[in-house]
Design a protein around this motif. Structure first.
Motif, PDB file in Angstrom:
ATOM      1  N   ALA A  26      30.747  21.415  35.726  1.00  0.00           N
ATOM      2  CA  ALA A  26      29.493  22.152  35.571  1.00  0.00           C
ATOM      3  C   ALA A  26      29.683  23.353  34.650  1.00  0.00           C
ATOM      4  CB  ALA A  26      28.974  22.612  36.932  1.00  0.00           C
ATOM      5  N   SER A  27      30.777  24.089  34.825  1.00  0.00           N
ATOM      6  CA  SER A  27      31.003  25.270  33.979  1.00  0.00           C
ATOM      7  C   SER A  27      31.196  24.864  32.528  1.00  0.00           C
ATOM      8  CB  SER A  27      32.194  26.089  34.489  1.00  0.00           C
ATOM      9  OG  SER A  27      33.432  25.463  34.196  1.00  0.00           O
ATOM     10  N   ALA A  28      31.918  23.775  32.293  1.00  0.00           N
ATOM     11  CA  ALA A  28      32.164  23.313  30.930  1.00  0.00           C
ATOM     12  C   ALA A  28      30.894  22.774  30.281  1.00  0.00           C
ATOM     13  CB  ALA A  28      33.249  22.245  30.930  1.00  0.00           C
ATOM     14  N   LYS A  42      32.237  39.218  21.204  1.00  0.00           N
ATOM     15  CA  LYS A  42      31.171  40.199  20.967  1.00  0.00           C
ATOM     16  C   LYS A  42      31.047  41.202  22.113  1.00  0.00           C
ATOM     17  CE  LYS A  42      28.351  37.384  17.906  1.00  0.00           C
ATOM     18  NZ  LYS A  42      27.033  36.763  17.695  1.00  0.00           N
ATOM     19  N   LYS A  43      31.996  41.131  23.064  1.00  0.00           N
ATOM     20  CA  LYS A  43      32.054  42.063  24.199  1.00  0.00           C
ATOM     21  C   LYS A  43      30.826  41.988  25.108  1.00  0.00           C
ATOM     22  CE  LYS A  43      35.851  43.822  22.496  1.00  0.00           C
ATOM     23  NZ  LYS A  43      37.061  43.129  22.817  1.00  0.00           N
ATOM     24  N   ARG A  44      30.244  40.804  25.231  1.00  0.00           N
ATOM     25  CA  ARG A  44      29.118  40.624  26.149  1.00  0.00           C
ATOM     26  C   ARG A  44      29.625  40.637  27.588  1.00  0.00           C
ATOM     27  NH1 ARG A  44      26.059  40.627  22.097  1.00  0.00           N
ATOM     28  NH2 ARG A  44      25.285  38.838  20.943  1.00  0.00           N
ATOM     29  N   SER A  45      28.846  41.188  28.478  1.00  0.00           N
ATOM     30  CA  SER A  45      29.222  41.205  29.895  1.00  0.00           C
ATOM     31  C   SER A  45      28.950  39.828  30.502  1.00  0.00           C
ATOM     32  CB  SER A  45      28.409  42.259  30.644  1.00  0.00           C
ATOM     33  OG  SER A  45      27.050  41.857  30.746  1.00  0.00           O
ATOM     34  N   PHE A  53      22.527  31.889  29.334  1.00  0.00           N
ATOM     35  CA  PHE A  53      22.702  30.475  29.654  1.00  0.00           C
ATOM     36  C   PHE A  53      22.025  30.042  30.946  1.00  0.00           C
ATOM     37  CE2 PHE A  53      26.060  31.289  26.621  1.00  0.00           C
ATOM     38  CZ  PHE A  53      25.958  30.181  25.807  1.00  0.00           C
ATOM     39  N   GLY A  54      21.428  30.976  31.661  1.00  0.00           N
ATOM     40  CA  GLY A  54      20.723  30.613  32.889  1.00  0.00           C
ATOM     41  C   GLY A  54      21.654  30.195  34.015  1.00  0.00           C
ATOM     42  N   THR A  55      22.814  30.850  34.088  1.00  0.00           N
ATOM     43  CA  THR A  55      23.777  30.549  35.146  1.00  0.00           C
ATOM     44  C   THR A  55      24.064  31.819  35.937  1.00  0.00           C
ATOM     45  OG1 THR A  55      25.737  31.067  33.826  1.00  0.00           O
ATOM     46  CG2 THR A  55      24.891  28.807  33.674  1.00  0.00           C
ATOM     47  N   SER A  56      24.921  31.705  36.917  1.00  0.00           N
ATOM     48  CA  SER A  56      25.357  32.892  37.655  1.00  0.00           C
ATOM     49  C   SER A  56      26.491  33.572  36.901  1.00  0.00           C
ATOM     50  CB  SER A  56      25.846  32.500  39.056  1.00  0.00           C
ATOM     51  OG  SER A  56      27.046  31.759  38.958  1.00  0.00           O
ATOM     52  N   SER A  57      26.644  34.864  37.125  1.00  0.00           N
ATOM     53  CA  SER A  57      27.760  35.583  36.495  1.00  0.00           C
ATOM     54  C   SER A  57      29.090  35.100  37.068  1.00  0.00           C
ATOM     55  CB  SER A  57      27.603  37.092  36.660  1.00  0.00           C
ATOM     56  OG  SER A  57      27.563  37.449  38.016  1.00  0.00           O
ATOM     57  N   GLU A  58      29.081  34.599  38.306  1.00  0.00           N
ATOM     58  CA  GLU A  58      30.299  34.056  38.906  1.00  0.00           C
ATOM     59  C   GLU A  58      30.772  32.810  38.158  1.00  0.00           C
ATOM     60  OE1 GLU A  58      28.274  36.600  41.830  1.00  0.00           O
ATOM     61  OE2 GLU A  58      27.559  34.856  40.730  1.00  0.00           O
ATOM     62  N   LEU A  59      29.820  31.963  37.754  1.00  0.00           N
ATOM     63  CA  LEU A  59      30.194  30.773  36.988  1.00  0.00           C
ATOM     64  C   LEU A  59      30.733  31.182  35.618  1.00  0.00           C
ATOM     65  CD1 LEU A  59      30.308  27.666  37.099  1.00  0.00           C
ATOM     66  CD2 LEU A  59      28.089  27.654  35.949  1.00  0.00           C
ATOM     67  N   VAL A  60      30.122  32.194  35.015  1.00  0.00           N
ATOM     68  CA  VAL A  60      30.608  32.705  33.730  1.00  0.00           C
ATOM     69  C   VAL A  60      32.039  33.218  33.890  1.00  0.00           C
ATOM     70  CG1 VAL A  60      30.306  34.500  31.976  1.00  0.00           C
ATOM     71  CG2 VAL A  60      28.315  33.247  32.835  1.00  0.00           C
TER      72      VAL A  60
END
Length: 83
Positions: A26-28, A42-45, A53-60
């Motif tokens: 799923a993450s890939a 680009k130093k994005r959080s 991407f419409g996901t959770s920050s945990e998945l990121v």
């Protein structure tokens, strides 16, 4: 995926390895490597990437760690002591 008797019915069994594989896939799928590499450079959080991407920050966070970009993402570098 197997089935097991649960309260006189059949249901899906829990296999930790299968769940991990599914989470990885799923993450890939949701967070392509090139896009994550670019976002990290680009130093994005994690929250900004998740919003894009419409996901959770945990998945990121998971995806960034699996790509080996975590230290770059959090801005930490290994520094050896001069001693």
């Amino acid at each position: 995926m197997g089935t097991a008797p649960i309260a006189d019915a059949y249901g899906r069994t829990y296999d930790k390895a299968e769940e991990h594989d599914a989470y990885y896939l799923a993450s890939a799928t949701l967070l392509p490597k090139e896009a994550i590499v670019t976002a990290v450079s680009k130093k994005r959080s994690s929250e900004q990437i998740a919003e894009i991407f419409g996901t959770s920050s945990e998945l990121v966070d998971y995806r960034i760690k699996r790509l080996g970009l975590w230290r770059e993402h959090v801005g930490k570098q290994i520094r050896l002591s001069s001693d």
